[in-house]
Design an enzyme around this catalytic site. Structure first.
Site, PDB file in Angstrom:
ATOM      1  N   CYS A 114       0.700  -1.132   0.187  1.00 18.36           N
ATOM      2  CA  CYS A 114       0.100  -0.026  -0.081  1.00 18.36           C
ATOM      3  C   CYS A 114       0.791   1.291   0.039  1.00 18.36           C
ATOM      4  O   CYS A 114       0.293   2.317  -0.433  1.00 18.36           O
ATOM      5  CB  CYS A 114      -0.840   0.111   1.268  1.00 18.36           C
ATOM      6  SG  CYS A 114      -2.183  -1.308   1.016  1.00 18.36           S
ATOM      7  N   HIS A 261      -3.695   7.118   1.333  1.00 16.07           N
ATOM      8  CA  HIS A 261      -4.042   5.589   0.324  1.00 16.07           C
ATOM      9  C   HIS A 261      -5.421   5.404   0.654  1.00 16.07           C
ATOM     10  O   HIS A 261      -5.924   5.575   1.955  1.00 16.07           O
ATOM     11  CB  HIS A 261      -3.103   4.723   1.138  1.00 16.07           C
ATOM     12  CG  HIS A 261      -3.460   3.353   0.952  1.00 16.07           C
ATOM     13  ND1 HIS A 261      -3.518   3.078  -0.306  1.00 16.07           N
ATOM     14  CD2 HIS A 261      -3.513   2.510   1.706  1.00 16.07           C
ATOM     15  CE1 HIS A 261      -3.972   1.737  -0.133  1.00 16.07           C
ATOM     16  NE2 HIS A 261      -3.910   1.372   1.092  1.00 16.07           N
ATOM     17  N   ASN A 291      -9.833  -0.793  -2.434  1.00 19.80           N
ATOM     18  CA  ASN A 291      -8.407  -0.599  -2.222  1.00 19.80           C
ATOM     19  C   ASN A 291      -7.437  -1.148  -3.389  1.00 19.80           C
ATOM     20  O   ASN A 291      -7.746  -2.211  -3.515  1.00 19.80           O
ATOM     21  CB  ASN A 291      -7.968  -1.260  -0.765  1.00 19.80           C
ATOM     22  CG  ASN A 291      -6.689  -1.110  -0.369  1.00 19.80           C
ATOM     23  OD1 ASN A 291      -5.681  -0.528  -1.352  1.00 19.80           O
ATOM     24  ND2 ASN A 291      -6.252  -1.507   0.987  1.00 19.80           N
TER      25      ASN A 291
END
Length: 334
Positions: A114, A261, A291
């Site tokens: 991530c 993020h 995501n």
């Protein structure tokens, strides 16, 4: 010493939209259950045979190169961030070099999940600052859908992730636009709180999985201790944003746009509230894409810029937290 700037942005997501209602047909879940826990309403999944991690990265890269007003032949280095490469090896950086028909430039793959794009951006920034390169292609791209358990057993993870790619051209700056600083951290003691164990030394190799043919083997599936990750994320997000501001003698009130993020809408909302930022100062698109790990920051950054929410001279903050644990921030004068 030179300064670097983001000269061009682009993103690509598959056309295949998967809604929460679609997932409810595959597992014991509901639109309300998913939105309450993640804020996600839909995500994109590739159609096998049409898109790959590399092909999506290439599509995003072509847009970024065009917007940077340079030729692909002006690219002199590639940094590709992903946790889902086309092959176990080689990484997708060299495949991008091939698909774009670039000269024999260097290609580096970054495995920071991530946090991958911000880490990759930091690498590009340093190469530009030292004068080694002039135009670096930075890509974050992920295909999660082919590795998810789309049953009730895997719903805690599988409802969260989507596929997509974002790219940036990082070039030498000749004006006040520049990446002011980047800040990188890790805490490996929590590595197994968000992990895919196999295949590898930490879990089981492909030969073991095939030989056992165990339908209950979950070593190759993503595992996430959701509450633990959330608690650490909100702390580290705040720390690394403050670190970047303090390094540049800036205040929270100086932030024009925060691109976090896109891990969980609840995390972004928590950080927004903690810093007292208005809705106009934070950009979220997890509702539509889920995501996308290393792709989430460049996709969101590109969308925010395309929507006119980022103007020249603005202070833009990128921040990410993920598996490793790793976390990072970038402070940018647009």
């Amino acid at each position: 010493m030179y300064n670097s700037k983001i000269a061009g942005l682009g993103f690509y997501v598959p056309e295949n939209i998967v809604t929460n209602a679609d997932l409810s047909k595959l597992m014991d879940t509901s639109n309300e259950w998913i939105i309450e826990r993640t804020g996600i309403e839909e995500r994109r999944h590739i159609v096998r045979g049409q898109d790959t991690t590399t092909s999506m990265g290439v599509k995003a890269a072509k847009i970024a190169i065009e917007r940077a007003n340079i030729s692909k032949d002006d690219i002199d280095f590639i940094v590709f961030a992903t946790l889902s490469p086309d092959y176990y090896f080689p990484g997708p950086g060299v495949l991008v070099q091939k698909e774009l028909g670039l000269k024999t430039v260097g290609a580096l793959d970054v495995r920071n999940q991530c946090s991958g794009f911000v880490y990759a951006l930091s690498v590009a920034d340093q190469f530009i600052k030292t004068g080694m390169y002039k135009n670096i292609l930075v890509i974050g791209s992920e295909v999660h859908s082919t590795g998810l358990d789309m049953t009730t057993r895997g719903r805690g993870v599988s409802v969260i992730f989507g596929d997509g790619a974002g790219a940036a051209v990082v070039s030498r700056s000749t004006d006040d636009s520049k990446i002011l600083s980047t800040h990188l951290h890790s805490e490996g003691q929590h590595a197994e709180e968000l992990i895919v164990k196999a295949p590898g030394m930490g879990g089981r190799w492909v030969s073991d999985i095939v030989a056992d043919n165990d339908p209950n083997d979950e070593s190759y599936m993503p595992y996430m201790n959701g509450q633990f990750v959330f608690k650490n994320a909100v702390v580290r997000f705040a720390e690394v944003i403050n670190e970047g501001l303090e390094a540049n003698q800036l205040k929270v009130s100086d932030i024009n746009m925060l691109i976090p993020h896109q891990a969980n809408l609840r995390i972004s909302q928590f950080i927004q509230q903690k810093f007292g930022l208005a809705d106009s100062q934070v950009f979220n698109n997890i509702q539509r894409y889920g995501n996308t790990t290393a792709a989430s920051v460049p996709i969101a950054l590109t969308e925010a810029w395309e929507a006119g929410k980022i103007q020249k001279g603005d202070l833009v903050v990128l921040a990410a937290f993920g598996s490793g644990f790793t976390w990072a921030s970038a402070i940018i004068r647009w």
